[in-house]
Scaffold this active site. Structure first.
Site, PDB file in Angstrom:
ATOM      1  CG  HIS A 119      -0.212   0.130   2.528  1.00  0.00           C
ATOM      2  ND1 HIS A 119       0.494  -0.913   3.075  1.00  0.00           N
ATOM      3  CD2 HIS A 119      -0.090   1.160   3.412  1.00  0.00           C
ATOM      4  CE1 HIS A 119       1.020  -0.542   4.232  1.00  0.00           C
ATOM      5  NE2 HIS A 119       0.689   0.716   4.449  1.00  0.00           N
ATOM      6  CG  ASP A 121       1.861   5.122   4.850  1.00  0.00           C
ATOM      7  OD1 ASP A 121       1.368   4.002   5.074  1.00  0.00           O
ATOM      8  OD2 ASP A 121       2.982   5.467   5.282  1.00  0.00           O
ATOM      9  CG  HIS A 272       5.045   1.005   3.061  1.00  0.00           C
ATOM     10  ND1 HIS A 272       4.466   2.144   2.541  1.00  0.00           N
ATOM     11  CD2 HIS A 272       4.482   0.847   4.293  1.00  0.00           C
ATOM     12  CE1 HIS A 272       3.605   2.647   3.401  1.00  0.00           C
ATOM     13  NE2 HIS A 272       3.583   1.870   4.473  1.00  0.00           N
ATOM     14  NE  ARG A 287       1.985   6.696   9.087  1.00  0.00           N
ATOM     15  CZ  ARG A 287       0.862   6.145   8.642  1.00  0.00           C
ATOM     16  NH1 ARG A 287       0.888   4.977   8.021  1.00  0.00           N
ATOM     17  NH2 ARG A 287      -0.301   6.761   8.819  1.00  0.00           N
TER      18      ARG A 287
END
Length: 325
Positions: A119, A121, A272, A287
Site C-alpha cells: 500500500h 500510506d 511498502h 510514524r
C-alpha cells in the site's frame, strides 16, 4: 570511498553487508555516507544526527537524496524520542495529524503489528502524504522486516500498451477495503471500527506525475476498490495485472530493522509492505507523515473527492514550499 557498513550482531536478523558507500562532505555535519541498497530504490545514510535542530542545508540534502533514492534508512538514531522524531519531521515538511480516523492521543501514529499487504500510506484521501517517517521502538528477536517498491520504476518498465491503458485509468481508493484480514492490527475489532469510523473515498489518476521530479508513477495498492467505469470483477483482474508489476522483486528493497533505525520514504512514488513473520513477539514502530499535494495525472487531471473531508487531517502543500526555515 568509505568502509563497508558492518553487520549487526546479536539475535536480531542481520542486515546485509552493504557495498562501499559514496562519502559526501556536508557543511556543519561532517562526513555523511550514502550507500545504495538496490539499483532502483533505497539507500542507507550514516553520519548524521536527526533532530529538530537539523540545519536547513542538511535537511534539504536529505530531501534531495529522497528524490533520488525514494527510500532512506538513517541508522544510529537511538537518541530520538517521540518529541524529537516529530521535531525532525518538521524540518522536512508539515506534519499531518496522525491519521484521518485513528486517534492515538499523540502526534505520532503507533504501528503495532505489520500491515502485510502492499500500500501507499493514506491514499484514500485526496491530499496523499508526500513523505512517511518511521522509527523502530520495539523490535521482535527475528523477522518484522519492511519492504518497499518503486512505483516509478514499475511504471517505467510497463510495456507500451499497458502504459497507454494506465495513463487513462482512474481508481477509487477507500479506507473501507477488503484486505483487513491480512493485517494483524485490523483483526482487533475495536481498531477496525475506529479505522472506518468515517469513510473516505477518492478517485485518483492511476498514473500520477511527481511534483518535484516530474517522473510518472503508479498510484495503486490495497486501498483501491475499483477503477472508474469498470465493474468490481474487471477492476480486480486489472488491478492484479498492474499491482504485480509494482511488486516485481527487481523494483523492491527489503530492510531488517535494528535499534536506532529511521526509515524515510517518498510516499508519492513507493508502496511498502510490513512482513508478519515474527510470531507472537511485539513489533512497535511510530510514524509521522508529511502533508502533500493532490495527485495530478498525465493529462493534468487531478484527484476527486467522492466521500469524506480530509481538511482536518492535513493541509494541501506542493513541492518543498512547506519546509521550516
Amino acid at each position: 570511498m568509505g568502509q563497508s557498513v558492518p553487520r549487526t550482531k546479536g539475535n536480531r536478523a542481520l542486515s546485509p553487508v552493504l557495498p562501499q558507500p559514496d562519502v559526501l562532505i556536508q557543511p556543519d555535519t561532517g562526513p555523511l555516507t550514502v550507500t545504495k541498497l538496490g539499483e532502483h530504490i533505497g539507500a542507507v545514510v550514516e553520519g548524521i544526527r536527526l533532530s529538530g535542530d537539523l540545519d536547513r542545508a542538511s535537511a534539504d540534502h536529505l530531501l534531495d537524496l529522497l528524490a533520488e533514492h525514494e527510500v532512506l534508512i538513517v541508522r544510529g538514531q537511538q537518541h530520538l524520542t517521540d518529541e524529537e522524531q516529530y521535531a525532525f519531521a518538521r524540518r522536512l515538511g508539515t506534519p499531518t495529524t496522525p491519521h484521518p480516523t485513528v486517534r492515538p492521543g499523540s502526534d505520532l501514529l503507533p504501528i503495532e503489528g505489520a500491515a502485510n499487504s502492499w500500500h501507499t500510506d493514506v491514499s484514500f484521501v485526496d491530499r496523499v502524504p508526500k513523505v512517511s517517517i518511521l522509527r523502530a521502538v520495539t523490535l521482535p528477536p527475528y523477522g518484522g522486516a519492511t519492504q518497499w517498491a518503486s512505483t516509478t520504476r514499475a511504471y517505467d518498465r510497463l510495456p507500451a500498451p499497458l502504459k497507454a491503458l494506465a495513463d487513462n485509468l482512474r481508481a477509487v481508493h477507500t479506507n473501507d477495503y477488503d484486505y483487513a484480514e491480512h493485517n494483524a492490527s485490523y483483526q482487533r475489532a475495536e481498531y477496525h471500527k475506529e479505522f472506518i469510523r468515517e469513510i473516505f473515498q477518492t478517485e485518483h489518476p492511476v498514473v500520477r506525475v511527481h511534483p518535484e521530479t516530474g517522473r510518472r508513477s503508479l498510484l495503486l495498492g490495497h486501498f483501491v476498490k475499483q477503477f472508474a467505469g469498470l465493474s468490481l470483477a474487471d477492476s480486480a483482474a486489472l488491478h492484479a495485472v498492474l499491482q504485480r508489476r509494482i511488486e516485481n522483486a527487481d523494483n523492491t528493497v527489503r530492510w531488517s530493522w535494528t535499534p536506532g533505525d529511521i526509515a524515510i520514504w517518498d510516499n508519492r512514488s513507493t508502496q511498502h509492505f510490513g512482513v508478519n513473520d515474527y510470531g507472537d513477539h511485539t513489533r512497535l514502530l511510530r510514524r509521522v507523515t508529511l502533508a502533500g499535494d493532490v495527485p495530478v495525472g498525465v493529462r493534468g487531471d487531478v484527484s476527486r473527492v467522492l466521500r469524506g473531508d480530509a481538511s482536518d487531517y492535513s493541509p494541501i502543500v506542493t513541492a518543498r514550499a512547506d519546509t521550516t526555515a
